[in-house]
Design an enzyme around this catalytic site. Structure first.
Site, PDB file in Angstrom:
ATOM      1  N   HIS A 174       0.851  -1.199   0.000  1.00 14.76           N
ATOM      2  CA  HIS A 174       0.000   0.000   0.000  1.00 14.76           C
ATOM      3  C   HIS A 174       0.886   1.248   0.000  1.00 14.76           C
ATOM      4  CE1 HIS A 174      -2.755   2.946   2.225  1.00 14.76           C
ATOM      5  NE2 HIS A 174      -3.325   2.745   1.054  1.00 14.76           N
TER       6      HIS A 174
ATOM      7  N   HIS B 165      -7.479   7.863  -4.233  1.00 18.96           N
ATOM      8  CA  HIS B 165      -8.097   6.535  -4.216  1.00 18.96           C
ATOM      9  C   HIS B 165      -9.198   6.343  -5.247  1.00 18.96           C
ATOM     10  CE1 HIS B 165      -6.308   6.352  -0.102  1.00 18.96           C
ATOM     11  NE2 HIS B 165      -5.945   5.211  -0.608  1.00 18.96           N
TER      12      HIS B 165
ATOM     13  N   ARG C 162     -12.261  20.219  20.521  1.00 15.76           N
ATOM     14  CA  ARG C 162     -12.269  20.465  21.949  1.00 15.76           C
ATOM     15  C   ARG C 162     -13.606  21.156  22.277  1.00 15.76           C
ATOM     16  NH1 ARG C 162     -13.095  20.256  26.789  1.00 15.76           N
ATOM     17  NH2 ARG C 162     -11.524  20.780  28.369  1.00 15.76           N
TER      18      ARG C 162
ATOM     19  N   CYS D  76      -4.961  23.894  21.528  1.00 13.50           N
ATOM     20  CA  CYS D  76      -5.532  23.925  22.875  1.00 13.50           C
ATOM     21  C   CYS D  76      -4.427  24.242  23.890  1.00 13.50           C
ATOM     22  CB  CYS D  76      -6.181  22.592  23.213  1.00 13.50           C
ATOM     23  SG  CYS D  76      -7.004  22.642  24.813  1.00 13.50           S
TER      24      CYS D  76
ATOM     25  N   TYR E 142      -7.724  28.007  31.999  1.00 12.06           N
ATOM     26  CA  TYR E 142      -6.806  28.587  31.012  1.00 12.06           C
ATOM     27  C   TYR E 142      -5.962  29.724  31.583  1.00 12.06           C
ATOM     28  CZ  TYR E 142      -9.376  25.532  27.966  1.00 12.06           C
ATOM     29  OH  TYR E 142      -9.955  24.422  27.420  1.00 12.06           O
TER      30      TYR E 142
END
Ligand code: MTE
Ligand code: MO
Length: 492
Positions: A40, A64, A139, A189, A324
């Site tokens: 492959h 493909h 997220r 994130c 945060y």
């Protein structure tokens, strides 16, 4: 193909990765790919689909859909799916607030199903400079809200807009009234690579490896253009922050919220986006509107955007006030956290990590294995050479600071080699919002049986990454950007 046996999906599932005979399905066909994997062109990536449908993977790789590929596939056919078996249905359970979440790509590495949090598979990350929408990390803090592009409104209000002058813009109005712009920009994130920081010392939060970061082209209108149109004076000293709210709400009805500094909000790169990689933004990423704040931590790039409010103070949202923010390493577990003692994260520090090879991979000393595919420039770079190990990954820094170099080490940081880099040709070193992909072929040291591969990057301000987490460890595991290590075994 009436002569071939008919299988149920359960049967196909037993032929997953690692089983003796590995199967995939494509449309209604069942194929045995066990002996094909070696040849492959995409390497063992095809095994990601083993035991299930290959269709969602092929949707990512246009190469493909050719007659040749179909012919190869037909040669591997062992059966058909049972046409009488109903397609798997997603049964909506009214008591489950997540039951209307959208379907997701099977290759995403799920960290938490509800709310949905998943990272991009590192083995596919190097295939595109712009992360395909289906593979972009997710997220979510809450269920994905049901939004309707016709009914959706963006309210703009607050200091400097003036009472009675607030607006509720529809998506169509927004597109009609303001000039279209785009920016290719990273979302990362604040918790990316937290799992890595946890190896140093326990931290609290979702255990992201290093792939809660993706890069896309975002198209929309400038927040600046909207605000100026509403009469907001860029020099208005009363306005310090711009609040952003999403349509996703917690069980008490409070929406996800954040804020960015007014000065950033007025910068030309900040966009209210309605497209991601030239398609409508998918449900998971903020359909129909999302604020893109290039160079800034992911948490401020509010999805399903419903509100922009100009203010003298930061957003009162939990996510702005009590999340945060990165504490000092002196703040320990069990202590009461004084959230006001540290500022909210805005610009991201410099970051880099390997995507390939995966930790624990065995590399043959005498027969180098090429990395499959890769973006344009890196794909042209002539690899591999025997006696080397091929590595690739990403680097990025906040604030638009371009990456000036990426260095990789074969021996834990004793020796360094410069990597080849691919960057967005339309961005300069002072406004580099997109990531840098890197690739290098590192000589395998004489007699080495294992290699401690390390990567670190340097940005336009000559900021570089700390060697270890010792000085940056923080209780919530945020902004981990110490040198990334990958250990490989050498055979021969
Ligand atoms: N916006 C809303 N409305 N709700 C959210 O939960 N999560 C934020 C941000 N914007 C969030 C949000 C966080 S913490 C991050 S890291 C990014 O979205 C993730 O963006 P993505 O899911 O498109 O990758
Ligand atoms: Mo985040």
């Amino acid at each position: 193909r009436v002569d071939l046996p008919v299988y149920k999906r359960e049967e196909v599932k037993k032929h997953g990765k690692g089983s003796e005979r590995m199967w995939v399905t494509y449309k209604m066909g069942v194929y045995d790919i066990t002996d094909f994997v070696e040849s492959h062109p995409g390497g063992d990536k095809i095994l990601m689909a083993a035991g299930g449908a290959v269709d969602p993977f092929w949707a990512l790789y246009a190469q493909h859909k050719t007659i040749d590929v179909m012919e190869v596939l037909e040669g591997l056919r062992v059966g058909s799916l049972d046409p009488t078996e109903p397609a798997p249905v997603h049964t909506a359970d009214a008591s489950d607030p997540f039951s209307t979440d959208p379907p997701r790509h099977p290759a995403l590495i799920v960290n938490n199903p509800k709310p949905f949090n998943a990272e991009t598979p590192p083995s596919l990350m190097m295939d595109n400079f712009r992360t395909p929408n289906d593979l972009f990390f997710v997220r979510n803090h809450l269920p994905v809200p049901k939004t309707d592009v016709e009914k959706h409104r963006l309210r703009v209000e607050g200091l400097g807009v003036g009472e009675g002058k607030e607006v509720d813009l529809s998506v169509a109005e927004l597109k009609k009234k303001y000039k279209e712009h785009y920016v290719t920009s990273v979302v990362q994130c604040g918790g990316n690579r937290r799992a890595d920081m946890q190896k140093f010392k326990k931290v609290a939060g979702l255990m992201w490896e290093g792939y809660a970061i993706s890069n896309a082209k975002w198209t929309g209108v400038r927040l600046r253009d909207i605000l100026i149109d509403l009469g907001v004076d860029p020099a208005d000293e009363r306005i310090k922050h711009v609040h952003l709210e999403g349509a996703d709400v917690d069980p008490t009805g409070k929406p996800y919220g954040a804020s960015i500094p007014f000065e950033k909000a007025m910068s030309p790169e900040v966009i209210i986006a309605y497209q991601m990689n030239d398609e409508d933004i998918p449900a998971d990423h903020g359909y129909p509107l999302r604020c893109i704040v290039p160079g800034v931590v992911g948490a401020r790039q509010v999805k399903w955007l419903t509100l922009v409010r100009l203010s003298d103070v930061e957003s009162p949202s939990h996510f702005q006030q009590k999340d945060y923010r990165a504490f000092s390493p002196s703040v320990q577990h069990g202590e009461e956290l004084d959230w006001n003692s540290v500022p909210s994260i805005q610009d991201y520090p410099i970051q880099s990590a390997f995507c390939l090879p995966a930790s624990g991979t065995t590399v043959d000393r005498d027969s180098a294995t090429s990395l499959p595919f890769g973006p344009v420039v890196l794909a042209e770079y002539s690899f591999p050479k025997d006696g080397t190990v091929d590595v690739a990954g990403y680097a990025w820094s906040g604030g638009g600071r371009g990456i000036i170099r990426v260095e990789v080490s074969p021996d834990g940081g004793e020796t360094w080699y410069s990597a080849e880099m691919e960057q967005d040709p339309d961005q300069n070193q002072d406004k580099m919002w997109a990531w840098t992909l890197f690739r290098a072929s590192i000589p395998i040291p004489e007699g080495a049986q294992t290699m401690d591969l390390v990567v670190k990057a340097t940005d336009r301000s000559y900021n570089t990454q700390p060697e270890t987490a010792a000085g940056i460890w923080n209780i919530r595991g945020l902004l981990h950007n110490a040198w990334h290590h990958v250990e490989v075994k050498i055979r021969g």
